[in-house]
Write an enzyme that holds these catalytic residues in place. Structure first.
Site, PDB file in Angstrom:
ATOM      1  N   THR A   5       1.111  -0.170  -5.487  1.00 15.87           N
ATOM      2  CA  THR A   5       0.705   1.190  -5.985  1.00 15.87           C
ATOM      3  C   THR A   5       1.747   2.140  -5.893  1.00 15.87           C
ATOM      4  O   THR A   5       2.754   1.840  -5.448  1.00 15.87           O
ATOM      5  CB  THR A   5      -0.485   1.482  -5.045  1.00 15.87           C
ATOM      6  OG1 THR A   5      -0.095   1.653  -3.885  1.00 15.87           O
ATOM      7  CG2 THR A   5      -1.734   0.672  -5.384  1.00 15.87           C
ATOM      8  N   MET A  35       0.859  -1.185   0.084  1.00 16.31           N
ATOM      9  CA  MET A  35      -0.070   0.007   0.178  1.00 16.31           C
ATOM     10  C   MET A  35       0.728   1.414   0.122  1.00 16.31           C
ATOM     11  O   MET A  35       1.092   1.849   1.079  1.00 16.31           O
ATOM     12  CB  MET A  35      -0.821   0.023   1.200  1.00 16.31           C
ATOM     13  CG  MET A  35      -1.628  -1.366   1.275  1.00 16.31           C
ATOM     14  SD  MET A  35      -2.759  -1.330   2.836  1.00 16.31           S
ATOM     15  CE  MET A  35      -1.534  -1.540   4.282  1.00 16.31           C
ATOM     16  N   ASP A  36       1.517   1.507  -1.184  1.00  9.03           N
ATOM     17  CA  ASP A  36       2.379   2.481  -1.321  1.00  9.03           C
ATOM     18  C   ASP A  36       1.669   4.004  -1.657  1.00  9.03           C
ATOM     19  O   ASP A  36       0.875   3.912  -2.691  1.00  9.03           O
ATOM     20  CB  ASP A  36       3.639   2.187  -2.174  1.00  9.03           C
ATOM     21  CG  ASP A  36       4.895   2.952  -1.830  1.00  9.03           C
ATOM     22  OD1 ASP A  36       5.553   2.706  -2.793  1.00  9.03           O
ATOM     23  OD2 ASP A  36       4.861   3.704  -0.976  1.00  9.03           O
ATOM     24  N   GLY A  37       2.081   4.959  -1.082  1.00  8.22           N
ATOM     25  CA  GLY A  37       1.864   6.471  -1.869  1.00  8.22           C
ATOM     26  C   GLY A  37       0.985   7.369  -0.499  1.00  8.22           C
ATOM     27  O   GLY A  37       0.474   8.316  -1.097  1.00  8.22           O
TER      28      GLY A  37
END
Lengths: 296, 303
Positions: B251, B79-81
């Site tokens: 992501t 779950m990047d960003g």
């Protein structure tokens, strides 16, 4: 009049030689520009798409792999010209043994031919001073290929300029299993050695503490030391051709922080532009990653 | 012919770049890099004519186009960003993480509705301890708040929740909440949400190896018993029936595994979305699943 076709042919040959030299010069200039930024130390390739290429071009079954070998030689040339020290290639996976026997045999024959050609004076090994390693469960290969591989490793052991790691009969999970087995053996050897020493000491508290200490002594470095790929640092970039985005059991341990690229081109179609694009992407995120490494 | 053309274009381009560099000799490296990027991207991607099949996060797929029987059994997500999303929206980092947490609940709900059995999420990596103390504290309390407040929700949805990771450095209160939610939901079998907190793929493998070496020292197993299946059973992901993800989504455009599952990703299809995690809505998930369903998984052999 009769000399005209000959003259035209000579002229054509001269022009193509000139064009080749221009290409080489422009490529070196491009590499000079790219080298202004950080260059990866280790690049890994999954050479996927040879069979699809043969199908696409209507070639017979084994020709895709031959075309793949030519593409590989070109990529190695570009990598070593650019100053990349380590290149790893996924030549043959343990899973590939499950392919049709004829295909496996033709791949083994091709590999034997190409491994032997590495020892020739004009080969890329001598041109760039490459040290070659064969990484994998070599016991699974037939004797001829294994002997040839060991011969090449021995012959290139003194080279130190650049390194080529050829993963053959390789699976990352198998590599980890072998490393664990080695750790088990090492630890049990250590216990036997220390057990003999402690034989006179009947204090059970000391023995229990010793067992706990032994477990603590198994660190990341023990597993890593026993991995075959420990001869090279972790890859900075992993490039898989043919557009598939998966690791297929290749360098799972080593690519935890590697940049992953999956150009759509099939392996025999891979070219300079794909390599340059991967390196530029690497340069883009390099400073951020270095900062994070320092934080740890 | 094509390589000849691109080499000639490279030569022309090099002369232009040299000219540009001379003129802007005091400019930063990135300025010349932009020109390089533009040109190289053009030549690198222009022959990818079947790009419409590539996953660029730019087109919409309808849910009806997905086939139920081709759904992955286990989807993992990095779950990047969150922080970039918060910066873009002019919010605080903590609000970015909160939006990320909300998105995870929605994401897992959607996955389970589509017939996916296990969803695992990389909530906190061992490397994340290196972040600013305030951010780490905020993340820990956010995770605790969400787990505590969603116990009844997960019970209502009959979703089993498991937390995998080191768990020795996390606050005691969070550890208690984790025990509570795991105990409250352990009997559910149809849906499984795994949260990786203080998790490292390498340390997971190391832990498994330590356990095996310890057993071999006690004489419980021999060296020849050590194989891939044994290591898999010792990994933290053994808590679920489908321990290897079929699909991994990351992501925010970064194309790295960042020490999430390593062993478990041997044959996993990877999907990199340029969208930031809090914006990863149903359309993006359907697109990722459609990409997965289009892929030809050969496992090293058939074609």
């Amino acid at each position: 009049m009769a000399e005209l076709p000959g003259q035209i042919r000579r002229m054509g040959g001269g022009i193509s030689q000139l064009l080749e030299q221009i290409c080489g010069f422009s490529r070196r200039c491009l590499f000079q520009v790219i080298s202004m930024g950080p260059i990866p130390n280790h690049l890994a390739f999954i050479m996927d798409g040879n069979r699809r290429y043969a199908k696409k071009c209507g070639l017979e079954d084994g020709s895709g792999h031959k075309a793949g070998f030519s593409a590989l030689m070109l990529m190695l040339q570009y990598c070593y010209e650019l100053g990349i020290k380590y290149v790893t290639i996924y030549a043959f996976s343990i899973d590939n043994f499950r392919r049709q026997p004829e295909e496996v045999q033709s791949l083994m024959d091709l590999m034997l031919e190409k491994i032997n050609s590495l020892l020739e004076k004009e080969s890329i090994v001598h041109q760039y001073g490459i040290r070659v390693y064969f990484i994998g469960n070599l016991a699974l290969l037939n004797d001829q290929v294994r002997v040839a591989a060991e011969k090449v490793m021995k012959a290139t052991a003194k080279n130190s300029r650049v390194v080529l790691l050829i993963c053959i009969a390789y699976n990352s999970t198998d590599e980890i299993v072998q490393a664990v087995k080695k750790s088990c053996i090492n630890k049990s050897d250590n216990i036997k050695a220390s057990g003999n020493y402690k034989h006179e000491d009947a204090d059970s508290d000391v023995e229990r503490k010793d067992m706990e200490n032994q477990e603590e002594r198994i660190q990341l470095v023990d597993i890593e030391e026993n991995m075959q790929m420990s001869v090279a640092p972790n890859p900075d970039i992993l490039i898989r051709s043919s557009g598939e985005a998966r690791l297929s059991n290749f360098l799972l341990w080593q690519t935890g922080n590697s940049q992953l690229c999956s150009p759509a081109a099939l392996w025999p179609e891979i070219g300079l532009r794909h390599l340059v694009w991967a390196i530029l992407n690497f340069q883009r995120s390099h400073s951020y990653l270095e900062k994070r490494k320092k934080q740890l | 012919m094509l390589s000849l053309l691109s080499s000639l274009l490279s030569l022309l381009f090099v002369f232009l770049i040299s000219f540009f560099i001379i003129i802007t000799s005091r400019c930063s490296f990135s300025l010349s890099l932009l020109n390089l990027l533009g040109f190289i991207k053009f030549t690198a991607l222009k022959d990818d004519d079947d790009n419409y099949k590539r996953d660029e996060g730019t087109y919409v797929v309808r849910e009806e186009e997905l086939q139920r029987e081709l759904m992955p059994k286990h989807v993992a997500v990095i779950m990047d960003g969150n922080r970039r999303w918060a910066k873009r929206a002019g919010l605080l980092t903590s609000q970015g993480h909160e939006a990320g947490a909300k998105r995870l609940i929605q994401f897992s709900e959607l996955c389970f509705k589509l017939g996916i059995h296990t969803v695992s999420a990389f909530a906190f990596s061992t490397e994340n301890w290196g972040r600013h103390k305030v951010e780490v504290k905020c993340l820990m309390s956010l995770i605790q708040h969400y787990l505590k407040s969603k116990i009844q929700y997960f019970q209502r949805e009959e979703t089993r929740v498991s937390v995998i990771g080191n768990l020795t450095k996390i606050p005691e209160s969070l550890r208690r909440t984790i025990h509570e939610i795991e105990a409250a939901t352990k009997s559910y079998k149809k849906k499984h949400l795994i949260l990786a907190i203080d998790y490292s793929g390498r340390l997971d493998i190391l832990r498994a190896c330590k356990s095996i070496v310890k057993k071999s020292e006690k004489g419980l197993i021999q060296e020849e018993d050590v194989d891939e299946a044994l290591i898999e059973r010792e990994l933290l992901t053994d808590c679920t029936e489908f321990s290897s993800p079929d699909l991994l989504i990351r992501t925010s455009g970064e194309q790295r595994i960042s020490n999430f599952f390593l062993w478990q990703l041997a044959y996993t299809e990877l999907f990199f979305s340029p969208v930031l995690w809090p914006d990863f809505d149903k359309d993006k998930l359907v697109e990722a699943l459609a990409s997965f369903q289009r892929r030809e998984r050969r496992f090293g052999c058939q074609i």
